[in-house]
Every structure is written in C-alpha cells, then in structure tokens.
Design an enzyme around this catalytic site. Sequence first.
Site, PDB file in Angstrom:
ATOM      1  N   VAL A  54      30.163 -64.189  48.598  1.00  0.00           N
ATOM      2  CA  VAL A  54      29.600 -64.981  49.706  1.00  0.00           C
ATOM      3  C   VAL A  54      30.374 -66.281  49.914  1.00  0.00           C
ATOM      4  O   VAL A  54      30.307 -66.884  50.987  1.00  0.00           O
ATOM      5  CB  VAL A  54      28.096 -65.269  49.453  1.00  0.00           C
ATOM      6  CG1 VAL A  54      27.891 -66.240  48.323  1.00  0.00           C
ATOM      7  CG2 VAL A  54      27.416 -65.772  50.708  1.00  0.00           C
ATOM      8  N   ALA A  63      29.949 -64.914  39.276  1.00  0.00           N
ATOM      9  CA  ALA A  63      29.143 -64.250  40.312  1.00  0.00           C
ATOM     10  C   ALA A  63      29.919 -64.209  41.616  1.00  0.00           C
ATOM     11  O   ALA A  63      30.705 -65.110  41.918  1.00  0.00           O
ATOM     12  CB  ALA A  63      27.849 -65.020  40.540  1.00  0.00           C
ATOM     13  N   ASP A  64      29.681 -63.163  42.357  1.00  0.00           N
ATOM     14  CA  ASP A  64      30.234 -63.067  43.716  1.00  0.00           C
ATOM     15  C   ASP A  64      29.179 -63.373  44.764  1.00  0.00           C
ATOM     16  O   ASP A  64      29.495 -63.892  45.832  1.00  0.00           O
ATOM     17  CB  ASP A  64      30.846 -61.688  43.947  1.00  0.00           C
ATOM     18  CG  ASP A  64      32.145 -61.579  43.179  1.00  0.00           C
ATOM     19  OD1 ASP A  64      32.089 -61.228  41.985  1.00  0.00           O
ATOM     20  OD2 ASP A  64      33.197 -61.912  43.743  1.00  0.00           O
ATOM     21  N   ARG A  65      27.943 -63.021  44.475  1.00  0.00           N
ATOM     22  CA  ARG A  65      26.846 -63.375  45.390  1.00  0.00           C
ATOM     23  C   ARG A  65      25.544 -63.322  44.593  1.00  0.00           C
ATOM     24  O   ARG A  65      25.247 -62.328  43.928  1.00  0.00           O
ATOM     25  CB  ARG A  65      26.796 -62.386  46.563  1.00  0.00           C
ATOM     26  CG  ARG A  65      25.914 -62.840  47.703  1.00  0.00           C
ATOM     27  CD  ARG A  65      25.937 -61.843  48.868  1.00  0.00           C
ATOM     28  NE  ARG A  65      27.178 -61.721  49.576  1.00  0.00           N
ATOM     29  CZ  ARG A  65      27.387 -62.061  50.864  1.00  0.00           C
ATOM     30  NH1 ARG A  65      26.406 -62.595  51.563  1.00  0.00           N
ATOM     31  NH2 ARG A  65      28.560 -61.860  51.425  1.00  0.00           N
ATOM     32  N   ALA A  72      25.398 -60.222  42.078  1.00  0.00           N
ATOM     33  CA  ALA A  72      26.517 -59.277  42.206  1.00  0.00           C
ATOM     34  C   ALA A  72      27.725 -59.880  41.512  1.00  0.00           C
ATOM     35  O   ALA A  72      28.054 -61.047  41.724  1.00  0.00           O
ATOM     36  CB  ALA A  72      26.839 -59.032  43.674  1.00  0.00           C
TER      37      ALA A  72
END
Length: 373
Positions: free
Chosen positions: A104, A255-257, A265
């Site tokens: 995000v 974390a990516d989102r 995620a």
Amino acid sequence: MWEWIAQETQYCIFAYNLGRTYSALKNRKLPLETTYVDIRNATDGWSAIRDMVVRGAPAIAIAAALSLAVEVSNLEAFEGTSDDAVSFLNKKLEYLVSSRPTAVNLSDAAMKLKEVISNAAATASEAQSIFQAYIEAAEIMLRDDVACNKAIGSYGASFLCHQLKNSKSLSILTHCNTGSLATAGYGTALGVIRAVHAEGLLERAYCTETRPFNQGSRLTAFELVHDNIPATLVADSAAAALMREGRVDAVIVGADRVAANGDTANKIGTYSLALCAMNHNIPFYVAAPLTSVDLSLSSGQEIVIEERSQKELTHTRGGLGEQVAASGVSVWNPAFDVTPANLISGIITEKGLVTKMNSDAFKIKDFVEKVSK
Ligand code: MRU
C-alpha cells in the site's frame, strides 16, 4: 543528496542527485554484483518496480516518486498550462501505482503526492511551480523514510529488550528482506534487528532463504554480513525445527499492507512462520511504518495478493536462470500471504507499539488517532 544517503546507509540504494540523475541499486544482481540501473522517467521506474530491480514496500514507493521527479526535472520544455501539468503528473502517478498491487505504500505515496500537486495548483499559475512542488515533495519522502525506520528500530529494540528477556540477549528470526535494500535506508524489521544489535543485546539473527525469489539469502544475508551482525541463514522449511529447538526468542517481519484490524500481508511464507511461532509460544511481531497501514480495509480478506510469473518458481535466479521444475507442471506463485491478527503479538511502528489489549484484533485506527493528536 547522494552523499547524504550513502553516509546514512553504508551502501547507496538510491543514487539520486537533485532531480538531475537517479540510479537504483539492482537488487536482482546482489549479492554478487553491485550495479545500478539509470532511471530517467516514470516508464523506467515502473519497469524497475515490476521486474523487482527495486523491491520492498517502502522502497518501491520512493522509487516511483523519484522516477517522476527526475522525469519532470529533465523535461526540455512543457508547453502546457498548470492544469495540464496537474493531469500529466496525476496520470503518471496512476501508471506507477499499477506496477505492483499489494504494497500500500506505493498508492499511499501517490495519494499524498497528488495532494501536494493539487495544493500547488491552487496557488500556482505556471506548470513549472507545480513541477517544483512535486519534486520537493518526492525528495522529502526519500529523506523522511530513513528517519521513520530509525524510529521503528528504536521503539522495537527498547520494547523487545525490556519485555522479552531482561537478562539475556535475543535470537531473532526474520523473513524476506526488510532492510536498507527494501527502504531508503536502515530498514523496518531488519532495522529493529540492527537496533537490538547496536544495544549489544542480539545473540543472533536468523534469516530465511525466502523462496522463490530468495530475498533472504541474497539480500538480508548480504546486509547482515555487511554490518557484521551474527547471522545464520536457514531454508524456509527449517524454521519450524529451529523454533522447536528453542533457538528463536522472537520473530519479526515487515509488511506490505496492514488492514485496520491488524491482518498483515507480507512475503509468502510469513503466515507459516506465524503459525509455527504460535505453536512454540514465540512472540511474532510486524515492524512497519504507518504508511503500510490501509485503514480503508477492515480485514486482510480484502487485500489483493500479487501473483507472479511461473518462471520465478520453475527456474533459478528469479526466473532468469536454469529450469529446475518438470516441464508441464502447473504453478501457483503468490508473492504474498496474509497473517491474521490473532497470530501477531504486536505491530511496531515509528510512533510506537500497537497492541491488541486482550482481543484477537488490533484497533489501528484508534492508535493512529491517538498518536496524531
Ligand atoms: O516482493 P518483495 O521483495 O517486494 O516483498 C517484500 C516484502 O514482503 C517485505 O517484507 C515488505 O515489503 C516490507 S519491506 C520493509
């Protein structure tokens, strides 16, 4: 700017020279070669992100922002009005966001840059002033990221050192690459490991190989060796056995989102590590900037998971090397998975630790509101 980044992070990820030139360290070539790709415009930026020459959630946001900064800096002539400049920049930002869907940070950066563009347009009558405002905002993002990561490292280290084991040094397992190579410098989860090490309280860092793209064995191992941090590489499939042997005090991932309830995620394999950690009573932390939080999503079920080329699994070197899988087999290659909040002990941010308060889910919106007061 180049010297500043190089000084802060030992090796220079983004060699950015005030809008004139910009190169990015080729993650795909590490650890064997330290080479750079020149990025001249948003198209180059899009390809570098899509092909994972630059990767890691914070790094791709900055890579995208700078690619457009260098493009507008070097525009020979722009004949259009200020409205044309706004639509030019906004379209390029939308295009950059389309490069990878899960992290995000990229869309968050684009949204913030669009706000800067719109504010500049409200007062500027010339396209050049809007371009200048955009360039300055992109450069601030590059600078702010390192400070943000150092704050995550410092909160994480003081929390871990006090809460986990007062008397003993810690062994920490991490996954994928969340260090200087995945950010503008220092890193998130790897930043916490760096900070624990700087306090003299790190026994050992364990890094997983991180199949199929090997960000752990290629990049995290490179960073740990570079910084002389005691480190051991393990195959992804060795993590459960390592935990059962009692050799891991905490797991920390990036974390990516992160959804509003804390579902996270991150690189494929993170969920398995969280399940193993829960089974062995080992705390499992996510370390991420608040730009990785997506409050518009109530849970991780809504997160779009990027699926990547079959070749990354069937061939070595991220799909560039020799074939290792039987021809004709079908392949599922998700780049990320979602770890549910109930498996996460805490989320370490640049504003402090988010806890669950005896519940299965985090209330990240409340935390954000509290720290923004
Ligand atoms: O596919 P990648 O290499 O971009 O995935 C990276 C990760 O999953 C990282 O853990 C995450 O982006 C956090 S980086 C600070």
